[in-house]
Structures are given as C-alpha cells and as structure tokens.
Design a protein around this motif. Structure first.
Motif, PDB file in Angstrom:
ATOM      1  N   SER A  17      -8.202   8.415   2.471  1.00 16.19           N
ATOM      2  CA  SER A  17      -7.696   7.582   1.379  1.00 16.19           C
ATOM      3  C   SER A  17      -7.140   6.259   1.891  1.00 16.19           C
ATOM      4  N   ILE A  18      -6.635   6.234   3.118  1.00 17.78           N
ATOM      5  CA  ILE A  18      -6.228   4.948   3.707  1.00 17.78           C
ATOM      6  C   ILE A  18      -7.435   4.015   3.758  1.00 17.78           C
ATOM      7  N   ASP A  19      -8.573   4.548   4.171  1.00 21.04           N
ATOM      8  CA  ASP A  19      -9.787   3.743   4.241  1.00 21.04           C
ATOM      9  C   ASP A  19     -10.233   3.284   2.852  1.00 21.04           C
ATOM     10  N   LYS A  20     -10.176   4.186   1.861  1.00 25.03           N
ATOM     11  CA  LYS A  20     -10.562   3.817   0.491  1.00 25.03           C
ATOM     12  C   LYS A  20      -9.677   2.699  -0.046  1.00 25.03           C
ATOM     13  N   LEU A  21      -8.378   2.847   0.159  1.00 24.11           N
ATOM     14  CA  LEU A  21      -7.439   1.830  -0.319  1.00 24.11           C
ATOM     15  C   LEU A  21      -7.712   0.486   0.330  1.00 24.11           C
ATOM     16  N   THR A  22      -7.889   0.498   1.635  1.00 28.96           N
ATOM     17  CA  THR A  22      -8.127  -0.752   2.352  1.00 28.96           C
ATOM     18  C   THR A  22      -9.399  -1.430   1.860  1.00 28.96           C
ATOM     19  N   ALA A  26       0.837  -1.204   0.000  1.00 29.08           N
ATOM     20  CA  ALA A  26       0.000   0.000   0.000  1.00 29.08           C
ATOM     21  C   ALA A  26       0.870   1.251   0.000  1.00 29.08           C
ATOM     22  N   PRO A  27       0.592   2.197  -0.902  1.00 31.32           N
ATOM     23  CA  PRO A  27       1.261   3.494  -0.791  1.00 31.32           C
ATOM     24  C   PRO A  27       0.713   4.237   0.417  1.00 31.32           C
ATOM     25  N   THR A  28       1.489   5.148   0.939  1.00 32.72           N
ATOM     26  CA  THR A  28       0.999   5.982   2.034  1.00 32.72           C
ATOM     27  C   THR A  28       0.349   7.229   1.440  1.00 32.72           C
ATOM     28  N   PRO A  29      -0.950   7.417   1.658  1.00 33.11           N
ATOM     29  CA  PRO A  29      -1.622   8.590   1.074  1.00 33.11           C
ATOM     30  C   PRO A  29      -1.321   9.867   1.856  1.00 33.11           C
ATOM     31  N   PHE A  30      -0.993  10.914   1.116  1.00 38.02           N
ATOM     32  CA  PHE A  30      -0.755  12.217   1.722  1.00 38.02           C
ATOM     33  C   PHE A  30      -1.649  13.253   1.057  1.00 38.02           C
ATOM     34  N   LEU A  31      -1.968  14.275   1.810  1.00 41.92           N
ATOM     35  CA  LEU A  31      -2.607  15.450   1.248  1.00 41.92           C
ATOM     36  C   LEU A  31      -1.532  16.362   0.666  1.00 41.92           C
ATOM     37  N   GLU A  32      -1.958  17.386  -0.063  1.00 41.87           N
ATOM     38  CA  GLU A  32      -1.002  18.251  -0.726  1.00 41.87           C
ATOM     39  C   GLU A  32      -0.053  18.945   0.247  1.00 41.87           C
ATOM     40  N   ASP A  33      -0.488  19.142   1.476  1.00 43.76           N
ATOM     41  CA  ASP A  33       0.363  19.815   2.461  1.00 43.76           C
ATOM     42  C   ASP A  33       1.271  18.846   3.216  1.00 43.76           C
ATOM     43  N   GLY A  34       1.247  17.570   2.825  1.00 45.65           N
ATOM     44  CA  GLY A  34       2.105  16.575   3.465  1.00 45.65           C
ATOM     45  C   GLY A  34       1.469  15.853   4.626  1.00 45.65           C
ATOM     46  N   ARG A  85      -8.003   6.707 -10.435  1.00 44.79           N
ATOM     47  CA  ARG A  85      -8.935   5.604 -10.200  1.00 44.79           C
ATOM     48  C   ARG A  85      -9.859   5.878  -9.012  1.00 44.79           C
ATOM     49  N   GLY A  86      -9.626   6.978  -8.320  1.00 43.14           N
ATOM     50  CA  GLY A  86     -10.463   7.319  -7.173  1.00 43.14           C
ATOM     51  C   GLY A  86     -10.032   6.669  -5.878  1.00 43.14           C
ATOM     52  N   LEU A  87      -8.840   6.078  -5.848  1.00 45.08           N
ATOM     53  CA  LEU A  87      -8.361   5.396  -4.650  1.00 45.08           C
ATOM     54  C   LEU A  87      -7.579   6.328  -3.738  1.00 45.08           C
ATOM     55  N   LEU A  88      -7.060   7.399  -4.283  1.00 46.67           N
ATOM     56  CA  LEU A  88      -6.359   8.418  -3.523  1.00 46.67           C
ATOM     57  C   LEU A  88      -6.974   9.767  -3.863  1.00 46.67           C
ATOM     58  N   SER A  89      -7.063  10.632  -2.887  1.00 44.90           N
ATOM     59  CA  SER A  89      -7.592  11.967  -3.171  1.00 44.90           C
ATOM     60  C   SER A  89      -6.529  12.863  -3.780  1.00 44.90           C
ATOM     61  N   SER A  90      -5.270  12.484  -3.627  1.00 41.92           N
ATOM     62  CA  SER A  90      -4.163  13.271  -4.146  1.00 41.92           C
ATOM     63  C   SER A  90      -3.026  12.333  -4.523  1.00 41.92           C
ATOM     64  N   ALA A  91      -2.239  12.740  -5.506  1.00 37.79           N
ATOM     65  CA  ALA A  91      -1.054  11.978  -5.891  1.00 37.79           C
ATOM     66  C   ALA A  91       0.180  12.441  -5.133  1.00 37.79           C
ATOM     67  N   ALA A  92      -0.015  13.252  -4.110  1.00 38.24           N
ATOM     68  CA  ALA A  92       1.093  13.881  -3.398  1.00 38.24           C
ATOM     69  C   ALA A  92       1.993  12.856  -2.717  1.00 38.24           C
ATOM     70  N   GLN A  93       3.287  13.143  -2.755  1.00 32.16           N
ATOM     71  CA  GLN A  93       4.266  12.431  -1.947  1.00 32.16           C
ATOM     72  C   GLN A  93       4.824  13.410  -0.920  1.00 32.16           C
TER      73      GLN A  93
END
Length: 311
Positions: free
Chosen positions: A28-33, A14-22, A270-278
């Motif tokens: 998104s953790i819940d969506k992914l799970t 699982a990638p770790t989901p981040f918002l744009e501010d880090g 795909r709607g699994l993350l709200s942001s592509a931010a790292q």
C-alpha cells in the motif's frame, strides 16, 4: 534534491499503511506513492502528525521513508522527525537524509510557552540536525498548544536559514498568512514557502491570502491538487465550487480522534490502502460512522465523479 523555499503545490501527508495485524503494509505504500505521482502532487510528506509516527520503531520509520523516497522518483519527500529529544531527532534525520529525503519537518514540543523558548528551540533543533538540512516549521497550536505569533515565525525565518517552509495550521490563521506575506513584500522577512494543513479545511481562502498550496492529509488529495491549480491559474469560482462540494466530507474528516479512521476507511475504499487498520492505540470507526461517511460520499458523487468510483 533538497527542499527549497520555492516549493509550491500540494505535498500530501501520507498515512502509514498497516495490515490488520499491525505490520507495515509495503504494497500500500507503493500504491499511495504511485497515486500521489499520478494526481499532480509536487511532493510528499511521510511520518507526519497523522502518519502514526509515534507508534513506529526507528528502523520502521527509516524503512517507510526510504521506500517512499525511492518510489517517488523525482518528487521531494519530507520526513517528520519530531521527537522529545534531539538525539532521536538527529538520528532519524541523518538516516532519512542519507536515503535521499529532501528535508524534514519539526513540530514544537508542548512545553514551549514564551517567544524566546520557541525561537531558541528551533535554533537548537537546526544545530542538532545540521545547518545543511532544510526543515519545515510546523505551526499547529490546536494540537501542540504552542502559540507562534507572526513575529515569532519571522524571527525563526530570519535567524535560522535552514527553515525553508512554514506548515501553516493555525486556526484562525488567514490574517497570519497576510501578515507574513506583507512583511515579505516590505523586505523585512525573507521569502519562505507557506503550505497549509488542517485537512485543507480553509484552503480556498488560504490560497487567496498568499499560501503556496497544501501540506495536509485528506482522503481526496487529488481534489486538493485541483483546487490549488485552479486557484493559482485565476479560476477562482471553479476552485471554490470544487472545494465547496468536498467541504462536508472535509469537515467530517477533521473530527479530533476519529479523523484518521475516516480518512483510512475512504482511502481503503478508493483502493489506495488494502486495510483501514491503524496501529494500536487507535480510534475505532463505528458502524454508524461508516454509514455517515458512505452517505457523504454518495452526496459528493453528485458533484465530483471521483467519489462515485469508491468501492
């Protein structure tokens, strides 16, 4: 529920989901799970190599793992606990196992060079975290520069009983799988699960060499589940056809440095993350690269309709 050597199927990284501010994106953790549960995953690995674990504070790591463990219900969740020293590894292991983790994953430090150093390290690691904690041996020489021969893997398996799974990411590595399975058949090595990484790039033939499935990240983990299922049920050509359709995108996503940016971009679409931010430091996906990924998705959609529903 603890991880055993009988685990099969797909345990997505699982990638770790981040918002744009880090900040950590808990929604998104819940969506992914939920997605992993729905697509047929048999487990989940969190805080892996591409889970940006080094960018997290200890408390953040525990919170992320705990949230996914609770959300995943009856799926085993493995947590990456690799660290420069055993104190940090032991502390994270203790906290996530108390939260219900099924086991942990340990990568070798890049200072190991000899066979004795490698075997000795894993003996010490198992002692540090506790002999009752099942662990995954991560064999990824392309990143960690530690070369584990099949004989070294066998020694670790034989001498460290809490090693229950090999995350096989050697490249080339098909012969290694065959060698290890051959030793199992001969009775000179106990059975362990072999789940494969490298973004799934060689999964089609890894399954045919005796792998039990995949333990890797990819923007379409549902495809990995399908390939493993088809291969395990003897539908060889169907498995290869599906895999071949995804191969250009798999290859593109496997690029060092930018691969996680590609994966997060697609998972966002795909709607699994709200942001592509790292979390920084991070690679940036340029406009040209996004155009190329969009083109690959359009081509993939001709063969796999899941790519057609990417927004």
């Amino acid at each position: 529920m603890k991880l055993t050597s009988d685990i099969r199927g797909v345990m997505p990284i699982a990638p770790t989901p981040f918002l744009e501010d880090g900040a950590i994106d808990t929604a998104s953790i819940d969506k992914l799970t939920d997605f992993y549960l729905a697509c047929g995953a048999t487990g989940i690995t969190v805080l892996g190599q591409l889970g940006e674990a080094p960018k997290l504070e200890h408390a953040e790591s525990v919170d992320i793992a705990t949230r996914m463990i609770r959300r995943a219900s009856n799926l085993p969740v493995v947590v990456g606990v690799s660290a420069p020293g055993f104190a940090a590894m032991r502390a994270l292991t203790r906290d996530v196992m108390d939260a219900g983790a099924a086991g942990v994953m340990i990568a070798p430090p890049n200072t190991l060079r000899t066979d004795e150093q490698i075997v000795g390290y894993y003996k010490q690691a198992a002692e540090a975290i506790g002999a009752d904690v099942p662990f995954v041996l991560q064999d990824y020489p392309l990143t960690f520069t530690v070369q584990m021969t099949p004989a070294v893997v066998r020694r670790i398996v034989q001498e460290v009983p809490s090693c229950v799974m090999l995350k096989h990411e050697d490249w080339p590595g098909l012969e290694k799988i065959s060698t290890l399975r051959g030793w199992e058949r001969e009775g000179t090595m106990r059975h362990i699960s072999i789940l494969c990484g490298n973004g799934g790039l060689f999964l089609d033939y890894e399954m045919e060499r005796g792998a039990d499935g995949a333990n890797t990240g990819y923007a379409f983990p549902d495809m990995l589940c399908d390939v493993v299922r088809l291969s395990a049920s003897g539908q060889r050509e169907e498995a290869h056809d599906l895999f071949d359709a995804h191969l250009p995108l798999l290859r593109y996503e496997q690029q060092p440095g930018v691969g996680l940016a590609v994966r997060k971009y697609i998972m966002m679409r795909r709607g699994l993350l709200s942001s592509a931010a790292q979390r920084k430091p991070a690679a940036v996906l340029t406009a040209a690269a996004r155009t190329e990924v969009d083109h690959l998705l359009q081509r993939l959609a001709r063969h796999d309709r899941r790519a057609a529903f990417v927004n």
